[in-house]
Design a protein around this motif. Structure first.
Motif, PDB file in Angstrom:
ATOM      1  N   ARG A  93      -1.311  -1.077 -13.445  1.00 41.36           N
ATOM      2  CA  ARG A  93      -1.166   0.177 -14.177  1.00 41.36           C
ATOM      3  C   ARG A  93       0.251   0.705 -13.971  1.00 41.36           C
ATOM      4  NH1 ARG A  93      -6.205  -0.005 -11.705  1.00 41.36           N
ATOM      5  NH2 ARG A  93      -8.027   0.332 -13.042  1.00 41.36           N
ATOM      6  N   LEU A  94       0.646   1.681 -14.788  1.00 44.57           N
ATOM      7  CA  LEU A  94       1.988   2.247 -14.707  1.00 44.57           C
ATOM      8  C   LEU A  94       1.957   3.598 -14.006  1.00 44.57           C
ATOM      9  CD1 LEU A  94       3.426   1.415 -18.242  1.00 44.57           C
ATOM     10  CD2 LEU A  94       3.522   0.050 -16.147  1.00 44.57           C
ATOM     11  N   HIS A  95       2.965   3.810 -13.164  1.00 43.88           N
ATOM     12  CA  HIS A  95       3.090   5.052 -12.396  1.00 43.88           C
ATOM     13  C   HIS A  95       4.527   5.562 -12.478  1.00 43.88           C
ATOM     14  CE1 HIS A  95      -0.771   4.841 -10.027  1.00 43.88           C
ATOM     15  NE2 HIS A  95      -0.710   3.617 -10.540  1.00 43.88           N
ATOM     16  N   VAL A  96       4.688   6.873 -12.329  1.00 40.01           N
ATOM     17  CA  VAL A  96       6.013   7.487 -12.277  1.00 40.01           C
ATOM     18  C   VAL A  96       6.450   7.574 -10.817  1.00 40.01           C
ATOM     19  CG1 VAL A  96       7.347   9.598 -12.719  1.00 40.01           C
ATOM     20  CG2 VAL A  96       5.665   8.805 -14.389  1.00 40.01           C
ATOM     21  N   GLY A  97       7.754   7.373 -10.590  1.00 38.51           N
ATOM     22  CA  GLY A  97       8.337   7.551  -9.267  1.00 38.51           C
ATOM     23  C   GLY A  97       9.621   8.353  -9.362  1.00 38.51           C
ATOM     24  N   TRP A  98       9.950   9.079  -8.294  1.00 42.52           N
ATOM     25  CA  TRP A  98      11.107   9.974  -8.272  1.00 42.52           C
ATOM     26  C   TRP A  98      11.974   9.655  -7.069  1.00 42.52           C
ATOM     27  CZ3 TRP A  98      11.218  13.150 -12.517  1.00 42.52           C
ATOM     28  CH2 TRP A  98      10.007  13.344 -13.193  1.00 42.52           C
ATOM     29  N   ASN A 113       0.812  -1.217   0.000  1.00 46.49           N
ATOM     30  CA  ASN A 113       0.000   0.000   0.000  1.00 46.49           C
ATOM     31  C   ASN A 113       0.851   1.274   0.000  1.00 46.49           C
ATOM     32  OD1 ASN A 113      -2.484  -1.580   0.279  1.00 46.49           O
ATOM     33  ND2 ASN A 113      -1.814  -1.939   2.384  1.00 46.49           N
ATOM     34  N   PRO A 114       1.718   1.429  -1.005  1.00 46.38           N
ATOM     35  CA  PRO A 114       2.623   2.585  -1.029  1.00 46.38           C
ATOM     36  C   PRO A 114       1.932   3.909  -1.326  1.00 46.38           C
ATOM     37  CG  PRO A 114       2.856   1.313  -3.032  1.00 46.38           C
ATOM     38  CD  PRO A 114       1.970   0.522  -2.132  1.00 46.38           C
ATOM     39  N   THR A 115       0.770   3.890  -1.974  1.00 44.25           N
ATOM     40  CA  THR A 115      -0.029   5.091  -2.170  1.00 44.25           C
ATOM     41  C   THR A 115      -1.491   4.747  -1.910  1.00 44.25           C
ATOM     42  OG1 THR A 115      -0.696   4.890  -4.509  1.00 44.25           O
ATOM     43  CG2 THR A 115       1.538   5.702  -4.078  1.00 44.25           C
ATOM     44  N   LYS A 116      -2.345   5.755  -1.959  1.00 45.00           N
ATOM     45  CA  LYS A 116      -3.762   5.552  -1.688  1.00 45.00           C
ATOM     46  C   LYS A 116      -4.387   4.541  -2.640  1.00 45.00           C
ATOM     47  CE  LYS A 116      -6.605   8.799  -2.890  1.00 45.00           C
ATOM     48  NZ  LYS A 116      -7.356  10.086  -2.931  1.00 45.00           N
ATOM     49  N   SER A 117      -3.967   4.560  -3.924  1.00 46.20           N
ATOM     50  CA  SER A 117      -4.600   3.714  -4.943  1.00 46.20           C
ATOM     51  C   SER A 117      -3.904   2.378  -5.143  1.00 46.20           C
ATOM     52  CB  SER A 117      -4.638   4.445  -6.288  1.00 46.20           C
ATOM     53  OG  SER A 117      -5.349   5.654  -6.194  1.00 46.20           O
ATOM     54  N   GLU A 144       9.474   8.300  -4.114  1.00 49.29           N
ATOM     55  CA  GLU A 144       8.158   8.915  -4.017  1.00 49.29           C
ATOM     56  C   GLU A 144       7.378   8.525  -5.267  1.00 49.29           C
ATOM     57  OE1 GLU A 144       8.381  13.088  -3.392  1.00 49.29           O
ATOM     58  OE2 GLU A 144       9.592  12.917  -1.556  1.00 49.29           O
ATOM     59  N   ILE A 145       6.334   7.759  -5.089  1.00 49.55           N
ATOM     60  CA  ILE A 145       5.552   7.230  -6.207  1.00 49.55           C
ATOM     61  C   ILE A 145       4.301   8.095  -6.382  1.00 49.55           C
ATOM     62  CG2 ILE A 145       4.431   5.195  -7.169  1.00 49.55           C
ATOM     63  CD1 ILE A 145       7.418   4.801  -6.603  1.00 49.55           C
ATOM     64  N   GLU A 146       4.045   8.513  -7.612  1.00 45.02           N
ATOM     65  CA  GLU A 146       2.847   9.294  -7.894  1.00 45.02           C
ATOM     66  C   GLU A 146       1.619   8.393  -7.834  1.00 45.02           C
ATOM     67  OE1 GLU A 146       3.243  11.386 -11.559  1.00 45.02           O
ATOM     68  OE2 GLU A 146       5.025  12.516 -10.909  1.00 45.02           O
ATOM     69  N   ASP A 147       0.595   8.868  -7.154  1.00 48.78           N
ATOM     70  CA  ASP A 147      -0.618   8.070  -7.001  1.00 48.78           C
ATOM     71  C   ASP A 147      -1.392   7.980  -8.319  1.00 48.78           C
ATOM     72  OD1 ASP A 147      -2.543   6.640  -5.198  1.00 48.78           O
ATOM     73  OD2 ASP A 147      -3.852   8.259  -5.853  1.00 48.78           O
ATOM     74  N   GLU A 148      -1.352   9.033  -9.130  1.00 55.36           N
ATOM     75  CA  GLU A 148      -2.065   9.016 -10.409  1.00 55.36           C
ATOM     76  C   GLU A 148      -1.276   8.210 -11.438  1.00 55.36           C
ATOM     77  OE1 GLU A 148      -4.003  12.033 -13.768  1.00 55.36           O
ATOM     78  OE2 GLU A 148      -2.715  12.816 -12.183  1.00 55.36           O
ATOM     79  N   GLU A 149      -1.970   7.344 -12.151  1.00 52.29           N
ATOM     80  CA  GLU A 149      -1.295   6.547 -13.171  1.00 52.29           C
ATOM     81  C   GLU A 149      -0.858   7.410 -14.342  1.00 52.29           C
ATOM     82  OE1 GLU A 149      -3.915   4.076 -15.849  1.00 52.29           O
ATOM     83  OE2 GLU A 149      -5.392   4.602 -14.322  1.00 52.29           O
ATOM     84  N   ILE A 150       0.072   6.903 -15.138  1.00 49.40           N
ATOM     85  CA  ILE A 150       0.505   7.590 -16.349  1.00 49.40           C
ATOM     86  C   ILE A 150      -0.671   7.721 -17.306  1.00 49.40           C
ATOM     87  CG2 ILE A 150       1.916   7.312 -18.435  1.00 49.40           C
ATOM     88  CD1 ILE A 150       4.077   6.063 -16.666  1.00 49.40           C
TER      89      ILE A 150
END
Length: 339
Positions: free
Chosen positions: A73-78, A39-43, A86-92
């Motif tokens: 799904r695919l997500h961007v992380g920084w 559960n690294p992000t809300k989604s 830090e993983i973006e919760d919104e998918e690409i």
């Protein structure tokens, strides 16, 4: 270290941890694995089988995020250091080259490679069954999706980091609609990343070692060295308790990468730690990215563990190549022309 020449840019800030004292293996794990948790992000429920590249002096990744509806799904992380993310919760969000939304129904197991001024992303996408999606970005904020590379059914699309004899080159693993109880690695060429042909068989499953007896698939982007293309790949065996994913390495000819020069008889890494043997899918180590520092020959390998986490391992180019050459076994058919 670093005696074998590596073609590429220096990466002085490569994530790194020295080999443990008295450790006899060629690849060793980061002692603070895994890098991600549940559960690294809300989604997102789980992140694994993801790709990382250097970007603007730091690191960026395209991550497989399995959502709480069960779909990938695919997500961007920084990351500043390649370890803490830090993983973006919104998918690409993908758009076609006309600017229209072109979103896949699902997307998983990405690879990322920089060719000239673009970062190309390949992944397993949907097209009446699994096949290889391809797209690109320049800034990891806007993403352009291209035409799918192949017909169904196919997975593990891995681009080489430069053209070879004027063509883009991609490895893939033809498969089926399910969990694929078979699979060899093939190579295809393209002038424009749209029309693909000149298909060749590169490597077959099997050999005397059972760890790769069921199927194999290309892992991270191949690393160019003076000895050939260093390719990490996963191998699968079917046991009484299900599939087990390990990974090994091969060396491919620089000018004709459909030809295998050497191939490891033994795996380099197999599920042993709790975070590899226990999880959503037990007994999986699945490499998707490898950073390399051309000056020192250091390699940082990002791999999915138990289909639940992203983990990290380290190696030296010299040690891996020497191990593969000293323990090589060419599977019948690996050195034919594949036609």
């Amino acid at each position: 270290m670093g005696k074998i020449k590596v073609v590429g840019e220096p990466l002085k800030n490569i994530p790194w941890q020295e080999k443990p004292e008295n450790y006899e293996g060629v690849i060793w794990r980061y002692d603070k694995n895994p890098l991600t948790g549940w559960n690294p992000t809300k989604s997102i429920a789980r992140i694994f089988n993801s790709a990382v590249v250097p970007f603007n002096g730091e690191f960026v990744g395209v991550f497989r995020g399995d959502h709480k509806d069960g779909k990938a799904r695919l997500h961007v992380g920084w990351s500043k250091d390649g370890i803490n993310w830090e993983i973006e919760d919104e998918e690409i969000i993908w758009r076609d080259e006309k600017g229209e939304i072109y979103q896949p129904n699902y997307a998983y197991d990405p690879r990322v490679v920089k060719i000239e001024d673009r970062f190309y992303i390949t992944w397993c996408t949907d097209f009446y069954g699994p096949t290889i999606g391809i797209g690109y970005t320049k800034d990891f904020k806007e993403f352009i999706r291209m035409e799918n590379a192949f017909l169904p059914y196919n997975r593990n699309g891995v681009l080489f980091p430069r053209k070879i004899k004027g063509n883009y080159v991609m490895l893939s693993r033809p498969s089926d609609t399910g969990h694929t109880p078979f699979g060899d690695i093939f190579l295809s060429e393209s002038k424009d990343l749209i029309y693909w042909g000149k298909h060749r068989r590169v490597m077959g499953r099997g050999g005397s070692g059972w760890w790769q007896s069921l199927k194999i698939g290309a892992g991270p982007i191949p690393i160019e060295t003076e000895e050939g293309w260093l390719l990490f790949y996963h191998g699968v065996v079917l046991t009484c308790n299900g599939y087990v994913y390990s990974f090994g390495a091969a060396i491919l000819d620089l000018d004709n990468p459909s030809q295998v020069l050497y191939r490891s008889r033994y795996y380099l890494l197999t599920p042993e730690r709790d975070y590899e043997t226990v999880g959503f899918v037990p007994n999986v180590v699945f490499p998707c990215a490898a950073l390399v520092d051309s000056e020192t020959g250091r390699i940082a390998i990002y791999y999915g563990s138990a289909d639940t986490y992203v983990s990290l391992a380290f190696a030296y180019v010299d040690e891996v190549i020497n191990f593969v050459k000293e323990n090589s076994e060419i599977v019948p058919g690996d050195r034919d022309e594949g036609r």
